[in-house]
Design a protein around this motif. Structure first.
Motif, mmCIF file in Angstrom:
data_model
loop_
_atom_site.group_PDB
_atom_site.id
_atom_site.type_symbol
_atom_site.label_atom_id
_atom_site.label_comp_id
_atom_site.label_asym_id
_atom_site.label_seq_id
_atom_site.Cartn_x
_atom_site.Cartn_y
_atom_site.Cartn_z
ATOM 1 N N GLY A 72 1.141 -1.591 0.610
ATOM 2 C CA GLY A 72 -0.251 0.061 0.209
ATOM 3 C C GLY A 72 1.402 1.644 -0.293
ATOM 4 O O GLY A 72 1.999 1.058 0.827
ATOM 5 N N ALA A 73 0.671 2.137 -0.519
ATOM 6 C CA ALA A 73 1.332 3.324 -0.937
ATOM 7 C C ALA A 73 1.404 4.290 0.620
ATOM 8 O O ALA A 73 2.787 4.822 0.676
ATOM 9 C CB ALA A 73 0.921 4.371 -2.191
ATOM 10 N N GLU A 74 0.870 4.026 1.598
ATOM 11 C CA GLU A 74 0.059 5.056 2.811
ATOM 12 C C GLU A 74 1.536 4.126 3.268
ATOM 13 O O GLU A 74 1.699 4.831 4.368
ATOM 14 C CB GLU A 74 -0.769 4.620 2.687
ATOM 15 C CG GLU A 74 -1.451 3.165 3.843
ATOM 16 C CD GLU A 74 -1.776 2.452 2.406
ATOM 17 O OE1 GLU A 74 -2.329 1.078 2.755
ATOM 18 O OE2 GLU A 74 -1.836 2.624 1.032
ATOM 19 N N ASN A 75 1.899 2.533 2.905
ATOM 20 C CA ASN A 75 3.094 2.580 3.889
ATOM 21 C C ASN A 75 4.437 2.801 3.716
ATOM 22 O O ASN A 75 5.513 2.045 3.970
ATOM 23 C CB ASN A 75 2.511 1.013 4.561
ATOM 24 C CG ASN A 75 1.288 0.675 4.841
ATOM 25 O OD1 ASN A 75 0.934 1.485 6.084
ATOM 26 N ND2 ASN A 75 0.483 0.254 4.571
ATOM 27 N N VAL A 76 4.763 4.005 2.527
ATOM 28 C CA VAL A 76 6.004 3.499 1.787
ATOM 29 C C VAL A 76 6.428 5.524 1.426
ATOM 30 O O VAL A 76 5.647 5.874 1.700
ATOM 31 C CB VAL A 76 6.340 2.452 0.247
ATOM 32 C CG1 VAL A 76 7.430 2.992 0.102
ATOM 33 C CG2 VAL A 76 5.706 1.450 0.399
ATOM 34 N N VAL A 77 7.710 5.549 1.841
ATOM 35 C CA VAL A 77 8.095 6.562 2.708
ATOM 36 C C VAL A 77 9.242 6.526 1.301
ATOM 37 O O VAL A 77 10.186 5.518 1.796
ATOM 38 C CB VAL A 77 8.234 7.143 3.882
ATOM 39 C CG1 VAL A 77 8.741 8.813 4.038
ATOM 40 C CG2 VAL A 77 6.729 7.429 3.917
ATOM 41 N N THR A 78 9.662 7.337 0.738
ATOM 42 C CA THR A 78 10.963 7.489 0.198
ATOM 43 C C THR A 78 12.156 9.109 -0.282
ATOM 44 O O THR A 78 10.627 9.605 0.080
ATOM 45 C CB THR A 78 10.656 6.482 -1.644
ATOM 46 O OG1 THR A 78 12.150 6.565 -2.060
ATOM 47 C CG2 THR A 78 10.152 7.525 -2.204
ATOM 48 N N VAL A 79 13.473 8.515 0.168
ATOM 49 C CA VAL A 79 13.931 9.731 0.414
ATOM 50 C C VAL A 79 14.859 9.677 -1.122
ATOM 51 O O VAL A 79 15.741 8.877 -1.391
ATOM 52 C CB VAL A 79 14.520 9.963 1.207
ATOM 53 C CG1 VAL A 79 15.229 10.970 1.452
ATOM 54 C CG2 VAL A 79 13.316 9.697 2.620
ATOM 55 N N GLU A 80 14.801 11.048 -2.114
ATOM 56 C CA GLU A 80 15.581 11.605 -3.117
ATOM 57 C C GLU A 80 16.965 12.834 -2.512
ATOM 58 O O GLU A 80 16.157 14.004 -2.163
ATOM 59 C CB GLU A 80 15.430 11.060 -4.110
ATOM 60 C CG GLU A 80 15.934 11.771 -4.756
ATOM 61 C CD GLU A 80 17.052 11.192 -5.636
ATOM 62 O OE1 GLU A 80 18.184 11.423 -5.579
ATOM 63 O OE2 GLU A 80 17.065 9.281 -5.408
ATOM 64 N N VAL A 81 17.748 12.608 -2.593
ATOM 65 C CA VAL A 81 18.972 13.811 -2.979
ATOM 66 C C VAL A 81 18.918 14.812 -3.913
ATOM 67 O O VAL A 81 19.315 15.910 -3.636
ATOM 68 C CB VAL A 81 20.386 13.243 -2.592
ATOM 69 C CG1 VAL A 81 20.642 12.286 -3.778
ATOM 70 C CG2 VAL A 81 21.087 14.016 -2.086
ATOM 71 N N ASP A 82 18.282 14.512 -4.827
ATOM 72 C CA ASP A 82 18.832 14.812 -6.355
ATOM 73 C C ASP A 82 17.028 15.196 -5.890
ATOM 74 O O ASP A 82 15.585 14.305 -6.447
ATOM 75 C CB ASP A 82 19.167 13.817 -7.786
ATOM 76 C CG ASP A 82 19.190 14.541 -8.476
ATOM 77 O OD1 ASP A 82 18.174 15.700 -9.321
ATOM 78 O OD2 ASP A 82 20.359 14.569 -8.965
ATOM 79 N N GLU A 83 17.068 16.803 -5.948
ATOM 80 C CA GLU A 83 15.223 16.609 -6.530
ATOM 81 C C GLU A 83 14.358 16.769 -7.823
ATOM 82 O O GLU A 83 13.468 16.942 -7.789
ATOM 83 C CB GLU A 83 15.367 18.843 -6.549
ATOM 84 C CG GLU A 83 13.952 19.514 -6.412
ATOM 85 C CD GLU A 83 14.382 20.644 -6.239
ATOM 86 O OE1 GLU A 83 12.891 21.624 -6.053
ATOM 87 O OE2 GLU A 83 15.314 21.374 -6.188
ATOM 88 N N ALA A 84 15.806 17.128 -8.781
ATOM 89 C CA ALA A 84 14.907 16.773 -10.017
ATOM 90 C C ALA A 84 14.619 14.730 -10.270
ATOM 91 O O ALA A 84 13.613 15.355 -10.936
ATOM 92 C CB ALA A 84 16.215 17.192 -11.656
#
Length: 393
Positions: free
Chosen positions: A140-152
């Motif tokens: 479920g999308a509500e259970n996943v958080v993802t972090v990305e250092v590049d804004e683009a």
């Protein structure tokens, strides 16, 4: 969502068959593979790695859709950004800085993650968003958080996930800090290589949480997948390595290229010379041979560079990162012994031979016998067989 062009292709069916026959794609991840095609998350211009030539190729979906889908559905890594986004043009750039990993590596790491229904997952390194989409489809999308250092890169992944109707929360920020607002997490997975695993991830984990991350030393570009478990007291995280991989490194943990002239300031011939019976094959092994990994674990603050073979000779250089110590061994085809030169307060080649002796005496252990412990004090300790008998790296 209109994704039939991405799903209904023979290449995806064949890829699934190959991954399942190799035991990489497990039955619990097969529905996610079938529903979430990698191709949906790839840009129109991409640079897949061609296994036959050993080079990154420029492939445009607009110019050659068949070739584009063929590589999208293949078990190869695909570069999607060069030089931190500063590269322009159709050809490859200098340094690959964002990619879609090989499907076999993706599903091997997801298997190691061992997600369960209701788990909350933090991903470090969004990239194209495909890995986050696979997790979101299952949990479920509500259970996943993802972090990305590049804004683009974060923006493109967020858009793709939205269009695929899996609106995962994509955070633009430094993954080394985790994302405490979304925690605590049951699982954390990183999709870039680390030289030091942040304790912030442990602090944002529930007791019993699993952390899966590529980890290695500056000795080489190679990594191994560390599968760490957070104990009840949350004072550390420890676990064994599950196998070799090679990932782009976290941007703040990249090692700047060694400047050879800062180490070797005069003629190599003027330095201490010796010879070694160790052969090129014994030292090099295969690309992911475990002795290479063992050398990195025991040779602290050292990087090595393997030069191209010319006229039957292959030089290998070693540079100390804490001082200006260096060593060079030259393997020559047809010669029983290789020539060695060393300079500086450390005798780096002597450290190499001592480590190889130690590795052989231990029964030539593979990756799975080594492990990693991360502590609140910020230390990274590795071990062989027993976490209580560890050393700092």
């Amino acid at each position: 969502m209109t994704i039939n062009a991405h799903q209904e292709r023979p290449g995806r069916t064949e890829l699934a068959r190959v991954l399942m026959s190799r035991g990489v794609l497990s039955a619990d991840w097969a529905p996610s593979f079938a529903a979430v095609p990698r191709s949906f998350f790839l840009p129109d211009l991409m640079w897949p790695f061609d296994m036959e030539t050993g080079r990154s190729l420029s492939v445009s979906r607009l110019d050659d859709a068949d070739a584009w889908f063929r590589y999208a559905d293949a078990d190869v890594p695909v570069v999607t950004q060069w030089d931190d986004g500063q590269h322009s043009g159709a050809g490859p750039g200098q340094v690959s800085t964002s990619s879609a990993s090989m499907p076999s590596v993706v599903f091997r790491m997801l298997r190691d993650l061992d997600v369960q229904p209701g788990n909350r997952v933090l991903e470090i390194g969004t990239g194209t968003g495909w890995n986050a989409a696979l997790l979101a489809y299952r949990l479920g999308a509500e259970n996943v958080v993802t972090v990305e250092v590049d804004e683009a890169v974060a923006t493109e992944a967020r858009t793709a996930l939205h269009h695929f109707e899996l609106p995962v929360r994509v955070i633009y920020g430094d993954g080394l800090r985790g994302y405490p607002k979304g925690g605590p997490y049951d699982r954390i997975i990183a999709t870039c290589g680390f030289r030091s695993i942040p304790f912030a991830w442990v602090e944002q984990s529930r007791p019993g949480a699993v952390i899966v991350a590529p980890w290695g030393t500056h000795y080489s570009n190679g990594d191994a997948v560390a599968r760490l478990v957070v104990p009840e007291d949350g004072a550390s995280a420890t676990g064994a390595f599950t196998g070799p991989v090679e990932f782009m490194k976290a941007r703040t943990q990249r090692l700047l290229p060694v400047v050879h002239s800062e180490y070797v300031t005069d003629s190599v011939a003027d330095r201490e010379k010796s010879s070694t019976p160790i052969t090129e094959g014994e030292f090099m092994g295969e690309r992911f041979s475990p002795q290479r990994f063992a050398l990195g674990l025991r040779l602290r603050h050292c990087v090595h560079v393997v030069a191209e073979k010319r006229d039957g000779a292959r030089p290998v250089w070693f540079y100390g990162l804490g001082d200006r110590s260096w060593a060079c061994v030259v393997f020559r085809d047809g010669q029983a012994e290789a020539q060695v030169w060393q300079s500086g307060p450390r005798r780096l080649w002597d450290e190499v031979t001592a480590t190889l002796d130690w590795w052989r005496a231990a029964g030539k252990p593979g990756y799975e016998r080594f492990g990693l412990t991360v502590t609140a004090e910020g230390t990274q300790r590795v071990w062989l067989d027993d976490p209580s008998d560890s050393w700092e790296v």
